[in-house]
Structures are given as structure tokens and as C-alpha cells.
Enzyme design. Structure first.
Site, PDB file in Angstrom:
ATOM      1  N   GLU A   1       5.542   6.585   5.218  1.00 16.89           N
ATOM      2  CA  GLU A   1       6.546   6.041   6.282  1.00 16.89           C
ATOM      3  C   GLU A   1       6.679   4.743   4.807  1.00 16.89           C
ATOM      4  O   GLU A   1       8.203   4.104   5.816  1.00 16.89           O
ATOM      5  CB  GLU A   1       5.380   4.947   7.242  1.00 16.89           C
ATOM      6  CG  GLU A   1       4.527   4.032   6.196  1.00 16.89           C
ATOM      7  CD  GLU A   1       3.089   4.602   5.941  1.00 16.89           C
ATOM      8  OE1 GLU A   1       2.218   3.420   5.479  1.00 16.89           O
ATOM      9  OE2 GLU A   1       2.851   5.793   6.066  1.00 16.89           O
TER      10      GLU A   1
ATOM     11  N   LYS B   1      14.361  -4.739  16.525  1.00 20.80           N
ATOM     12  CA  LYS B   1      15.584  -5.155  16.142  1.00 20.80           C
ATOM     13  C   LYS B   1      17.017  -3.986  15.886  1.00 20.80           C
ATOM     14  O   LYS B   1      17.986  -4.222  16.616  1.00 20.80           O
ATOM     15  CB  LYS B   1      15.527  -6.305  14.890  1.00 20.80           C
ATOM     16  CG  LYS B   1      16.722  -6.981  14.383  1.00 20.80           C
ATOM     17  CD  LYS B   1      17.114  -8.222  15.405  1.00 20.80           C
ATOM     18  CE  LYS B   1      16.265  -8.889  15.012  1.00 20.80           C
ATOM     19  NZ  LYS B   1      16.988 -10.814  16.171  1.00 20.80           N
TER      20      LYS B   1
ATOM     21  N   CYS C   1      -3.287   8.180   4.781  1.00 17.19           N
ATOM     22  CA  CYS C   1      -4.575   7.355   3.812  1.00 17.19           C
ATOM     23  C   CYS C   1      -5.505   7.029   4.299  1.00 17.19           C
ATOM     24  O   CYS C   1      -6.600   8.274   4.928  1.00 17.19           O
ATOM     25  CB  CYS C   1      -3.254   6.254   3.579  1.00 17.19           C
ATOM     26  SG  CYS C   1      -4.776   5.105   2.679  1.00 17.19           S
ATOM     27  N   TYR C   2      -6.166   6.502   4.834  1.00 18.30           N
ATOM     28  CA  TYR C   2      -7.885   5.928   5.908  1.00 18.30           C
ATOM     29  C   TYR C   2      -7.561   6.918   7.058  1.00 18.30           C
ATOM     30  O   TYR C   2      -8.619   7.478   7.169  1.00 18.30           O
ATOM     31  CB  TYR C   2      -7.686   4.189   5.874  1.00 18.30           C
ATOM     32  CG  TYR C   2      -9.052   3.986   6.889  1.00 18.30           C
ATOM     33  CD1 TYR C   2     -10.049   3.556   6.100  1.00 18.30           C
ATOM     34  CD2 TYR C   2      -9.169   4.289   8.020  1.00 18.30           C
ATOM     35  CE1 TYR C   2     -11.186   3.823   6.502  1.00 18.30           C
ATOM     36  CE2 TYR C   2     -10.295   4.184   8.274  1.00 18.30           C
ATOM     37  CZ  TYR C   2     -11.754   4.011   7.732  1.00 18.30           C
ATOM     38  OH  TYR C   2     -12.880   3.504   8.017  1.00 18.30           O
TER      39      TYR C   2
ATOM     40  N   HIS D   1       1.629   8.019   1.986  1.00 16.13           N
ATOM     41  CA  HIS D   1       2.333   7.127   2.299  1.00 16.13           C
ATOM     42  C   HIS D   1       3.773   7.335   2.697  1.00 16.13           C
ATOM     43  O   HIS D   1       4.666   6.720   2.241  1.00 16.13           O
ATOM     44  CB  HIS D   1       2.255   5.409   2.335  1.00 16.13           C
ATOM     45  CG  HIS D   1       0.800   4.920   2.994  1.00 16.13           C
ATOM     46  ND1 HIS D   1      -0.190   4.142   3.797  1.00 16.13           N
ATOM     47  CD2 HIS D   1      -0.460   4.253   1.464  1.00 16.13           C
ATOM     48  CE1 HIS D   1      -0.899   3.248   3.694  1.00 16.13           C
ATOM     49  NE2 HIS D   1      -1.291   3.749   2.586  1.00 16.13           N
TER      50      HIS D   1
ATOM     51  N   ASP E   1      19.622 -10.505  19.776  1.00 19.29           N
ATOM     52  CA  ASP E   1      18.434 -10.540  21.034  1.00 19.29           C
ATOM     53  C   ASP E   1      18.723 -11.259  23.016  1.00 19.29           C
ATOM     54  O   ASP E   1      18.890 -10.027  23.534  1.00 19.29           O
ATOM     55  CB  ASP E   1      17.320 -11.260  20.581  1.00 19.29           C
ATOM     56  CG  ASP E   1      16.621 -10.325  19.388  1.00 19.29           C
ATOM     57  OD1 ASP E   1      17.508  -9.856  18.705  1.00 19.29           O
ATOM     58  OD2 ASP E   1      15.922 -11.119  19.118  1.00 19.29           O
TER      59      ASP E   1
ATOM     60  N   GLY F   1      -5.279   1.763   6.148  1.00 20.22           N
ATOM     61  CA  GLY F   1      -5.890   0.584   6.365  1.00 20.22           C
ATOM     62  C   GLY F   1      -6.744   0.341   5.007  1.00 20.22           C
ATOM     63  O   GLY F   1      -6.389   1.026   3.918  1.00 20.22           O
TER      64      GLY F   1
END
Length: 516
Positions: free
Chosen positions: A172, A371, A83-84, A170, A228, A56
Site C-alpha cells: 500500500e 478527500k 505484514c502482520y 507493504h 467538503d 500491525g
């Protein structure tokens, strides 16, 4: 139905909360995003098997900084701080977070002192992606320090017995080496979760859920021709067969050749009962004089629903049809503010744009999918590759790629420019390298040009090619200059009303993929 173990990703306002959720799902574990504003009791009521605290923008020292209730660490649920979230965990449990004044942003060298469960089997030195000013200088009691960087003396820690761990970087983001492994080590080595969120299970569970919900009633599917709605329709068809009727609405906002593609290719691939509705005049009349993008979306959403209600009465008489299928995705829900306190970025026509007096019960089999998961399900269902890998196209169509009022003349300009861009991308064999390629007409903007030795005052066209994993984050695509030059030259030569072509090089965030 399989009772999937759920990982809650607690969003502290991070750019990457959605990406964390995606990385968890890449490990075949189900995840959902929730706001940090939820109480511990509300989080635990969802029966999470594990919790991840996101990064954050705040400092844990700021007066208005979101805090972490220490009770979350005593609930017996494994927790990973990023992180945060890592700093908030350290502070809540009695560790020390210091204002070092030494910031680390971007690629940073990390030294691993002891792998533990979280970093075991990894190299001693990694390049990781950092974004912090404060640092943890002392780990809480009971935690083992695993790694450090030049600006973070405690860059990772874990308390194996309590199932708690955290990293300053991070994991990710793609720039971090061994990032996915860090997340998977938490999920499987610390939280002991089972990887059962797979395309096969998604298909089986969706079909069973649809059969239970629908029973012997009839269903109408809002078919747009994109992946979709195609996957949603295929799932429902497998579940209830002839009880499904698909309606394809030509709202006048489609790209060149799309009407024929849907009417022919989709029916040939699936064999569904398809009803075609030519509603171009209806939509353009409703949109006349409207320039505000949110109002456009709501009008398009409203007219879609009204069209389907009318078609339902035509198909089934006054008894009508009870259910409407939509290809709503998880990113649509999150961006429309439907994710437990998340911000409303923009109303998607099939979420925030629906009328209050909706006469159908919605069936949204893709509502919890990203997706790439939808594409995996499409392949599992045997849909053609060209359909599964078609570039995403928004439900409001070209209506949100015209900045300004929508008119037939402006749609014609944009269709021609869009067709040129798509044709040249296909000729370059780069379609699968690009996530999405919006072509935008700045209808309310004019620029001076010189064409045929004379002054022109035409519209600019903006090219917006992007690369992404899931549309929650994106980067502009580095297309070859020769390709961009060819597209620009053809558009300005073949579209008389256009005298300037620009390239949008904004990532997401801060920009969204679509302009409106």
C-alpha cells in the site's frame, strides 16, 4: 441503487490501515475499515466480498497479540494478509512463523520465484517496503510460495482455490514497486470483484439517497466555503433544488479574505440560496478563557449547531427545518473513533463535537468518501477548479491553529502570518503540490528576539506544509529553502508580535496534520 461489493480492511493497529482502504478505492472498489476486535460473525454480517488483514505493531508470539479466528478462512470470502496479517494468517492455518532475529525495515529487495495470480506479470526482482522482525518460514498446507527476501524465506504465498493470499511487505505504500498491482491482482484475479466505485456512481447514488431521505421537506446546509461543504451542498442542490438553503457562519475564526470569497464566489458558481450569519462575538465569547483543544472543538461544534437552529427558525418559522447537511468525510469518522472500534484520535467538530440534543436529522453525503474522492465528485458536478482544489481548512478554523486561548488580537496575528504564507506559496506556483499548509501560532509561548537593535519577547509561528493523498497519512513538504526564507522574513518583518518562525517536519503518524 447499486449494491457495491465491499472490502473490509481489518485494522490490527497498523499505521497504514487507512492507506490500504484508499488503495482499494483507487482500484474503484468500495472499502471500509473495521477493528480486529470484531468477531468473524460480525464481519460476515456486513457481507464482505473480500477481506484484507492489515499490518500491525505486534509479534504473533506476544501474549497480548491480536489473533485471527481460523473460521474467517473457511467462510468462502477471499482474504489477503499484509505484514502482520500475513503472519497471523500463516500461523492460524498451520504454517510456521519463526523468530529469526533478522529484521527488515524500509526498502528491501524481493525475489519472485513464481508469479501466480498475485504476482503474475511482475519483474523477477522488486524493491518493496518491509517492516518486520519475525518471518514466515513454512507456508500452510495447500499454499504455494511465490517470493522471498534475505530475511523472509516465505515473503508471499497464495492458495488460489480458497481465494487466500498474503505478502510480508507493504504494497500500500508508495515506496513499494508494483504495490498497487499486488492489491489489484488480489481484488480482480483472486477475489473476482467489479470496479464500480466511480465518481459517476457516487454522484448518482448520493442524489438518489438524498431525494429518498428528504422527500418534500426543507434542508439547511452548513456551508464553510471549503471543498467538503461545497461539494455536499452541490449534491444536495442537484437532488432537491429550492428545498435547500445554505447558511454561512462567520465565526470569527476564518482566514483573511474568506468571508468575501464564500459570499461571492460560491453563490456565483452554484446559484444556491445563501444566508449569511455574522456570529463572531458569539463564538469568541463562548471560547473566552478556553485553551484545551478538545473543549475548543466541542464549543465550536455546539455553537455551530445552535446558530443553525436559530437560522432554521428564522427561515422557516416555528415549523423549522428538518435536515442539516454537513461535509463530514470518512477520515473525520475514523479519527473520531467512529470506525468499528477504532481509536478516538481527536473529536472533529462535526462528529464528536456535536451536542447530544441535536434538533436536526443529519445529511452527510460525503461520510464514506476520502478527500480525493470528494474532489473527483466536485469535478463531476462541474464546480470551479479553484473551489475543488482549495487547500483543506478545518471547520473550527483558526481556533485550532492557536495553541492557547483564542482572542481577537491573537487571531489578527495569525491571519496576517497565514496570508503571507499562502501568498508566497501561490507566487511560487506550488499550491497544487501541497496538500495543506497550516500556519500555527504558539500563543502561550514566548521567545527572546532582537528586532530594531532592541530586545523583543514575541510569539513563535510554526509552518506546517504537508503532502498527502487523503489526510490519513502525510509527510512534511520539502519546500525550497528560498521560499521558506522569504515567508519567514516577511512574517517577522510584517507581524510585529512575531520574532521567530519554525518549520514542522513531523510526518503523520506520529503527528496529526493540525496541531490541535
Amino acid at each position: 441503487m447499486i449494491a457495491h461489493e465491499k472490502v473490509l480492511v481489518v485494522d490490527f493497529g497498523a499505521q497504514y490501515a487507512q492507506l490500504i482502504a484508499r488503495r482499494v478505492r483507487e482500484a474503484n472498489v468500495y472499502s471500509e475499515i473495521v477493528s480486529h476486535r470484531l468477531s468473524v460473525e460480525e464481519m460476515l454480517a456486513q457481507k464482505p466480498a473480500a477481506i484484507i488483514l492489515s499490518g500491525g505493531p505486534s509479534s504473533v508470539y506476544a501474549d497480548d497479540a491480536p489473533s485471527v479466528d481460523p473460521a474467517i478462512f473457511d467462510a468462502g470470502v477471499p482474504v489477503l494478509g499484509i505484514c502482520y496479517g500475513f503472519q497471523a494468517m500463516a500461523q492460524a492455518l498451520g504454517g510456521t512463523v519463526a523468530k529469526t532475529g533478522q529484521r527488515e525495515y524500509g526498502r528491501t529487495s524481493l525475489s519472485i520465484a513464481e508469479g501466480g495470480c498475485l504476482l503474475g506479470s511482475m519483474p523477477n526482482t522488486l524493491n518493496v517496503w518491509m517492516s518486520h522482525g519475525d518471518s514466515v518460514s513454512k507456508a500452510p498446507k495447500g499454499f504455494k510460495v511465490l517470493a522471498r527476501t534475505a530475511g523472509a524465506p516465505v515473503a508471499a504465498f497464495e492458495d488460489r482455490e480458497r481465494g487466500l493470499a498474503g505478502v510480508q511487505w507493504h504494497p500500500e505504500v508508495n515506496h513499494t514497486q508494483w504495490g498497487q498491482q499486488v492489491i489489484e491482482h488480489f481484488l480482480f484475479n483472486i477475489a473476482k470483484l467489479t470496479p464500480d466505485w466511480t465518481p459517476e456512481n457516487m454522484v448518482t447514488e448520493s442524489i438518489n439517497a438524498i431525494r429518498t431521505q428528504v422527500g418534500d421537506k426543507h434542508v439547511l446546509c452548513a456551508l464553510s466555503g471549503g471543498v467538503d461543504s461545497a461539494v455536499a451542498a452541490a449534491l444536495v442542490q442537484q437532488a432537491i433544488g429550492s428545498q435547500l438553503t445554505c447558511v454561512f457562519v462567520d465565526h470569527g475564526l476564518l482566514r483573511e479574505g474568506e468571508v468575501e470569497q464564500v459570499r461571492n464566489d460560491f453563490v456565483a458558481a452554484t446559484g444556491v440560496d445563501l444566508v449569511f450569519a455574522d456570529e463572531r462575538e458569539r463564538f469568541l465569547t463562548a471560547l473566552a478563557g478556553v485553551s484545551d483543544p478538545e473543549e475548543k472543538r466541542k464549543i465550536i461544534g455546539r455553537e455551530f449547531i445552535r446558530t443553525f437552529e436559530e437560522k432554521a427558525r428564522e427561515i422557516a418559522g416555528e415549523r423549522g427545518i428538518d435536515f442539516l447537511v454537513q461535509g463530514t468525510l470518512y477520515p473525520d469518522v475514523v479519527e473520531s473513533g467512529g470506525g468499528e472500534g477504532t481509536a478516538n484520535i481527536k473529536s472533529h467538530h462535526n462528529v464528536g463535537g456535536l451536542p447530544d440534543d441535536l434538533q436536526f436529522t443529519l445529511i452527510e453525503p460525503l461520510r464514506q468518501m476520502f478527500k480525493d474522492e470528494v474532489r473527483a465528485v466536485g469535478e463531476q458536478l462541474g464546480l470551479p477548479e479553484a473551489m475543488v482544489w482549495r487547500h483543506p481548512f478545518p471547520g473550527p478554523g483558526l481556533g485550532i491553529r492557536i495553541v492557547g486561548e483564542i482572542t481577537e488580537d491573537r487571531l489578527a496575528i495569525l491571519r496576517q502570518a497565514d496570508a503571507i504564507a499562502r501568498e508566497e506559496l501561490a507566487n511560487a506556483k506550488l499550491e497544487r503540490d501541497i496538500w495543506q499548509f497550516p500556519v500555527v501560532l504558539l500563543a502561550d509561548v514566548r521567545s527572546v528576539g532582537v528586532q530594531g537593535d532592541g530586545r523583543t519577547y514575541g510569539h513563535p509561528i510554526v509552518l506546517r506544509p504537508v503532502v498527502s493523498d487523503d489526510a490519513m497519512t502525510a509527510d512534511w513538504a520539502r519546500l525550497p529553502y528560498e521560499l521558506l526564507e522569504k515567508i519567514s522574513s516577511r512574517i517577522t518583518n510584517e507581524c510585529p508580535e512575531v520574532n521567530r518562525v519554525a518549520l514542522d517536519i513531523t510526518s503523520k503518524p506520529p503527528g496529526t496534520i493540525e496541531w490541535e
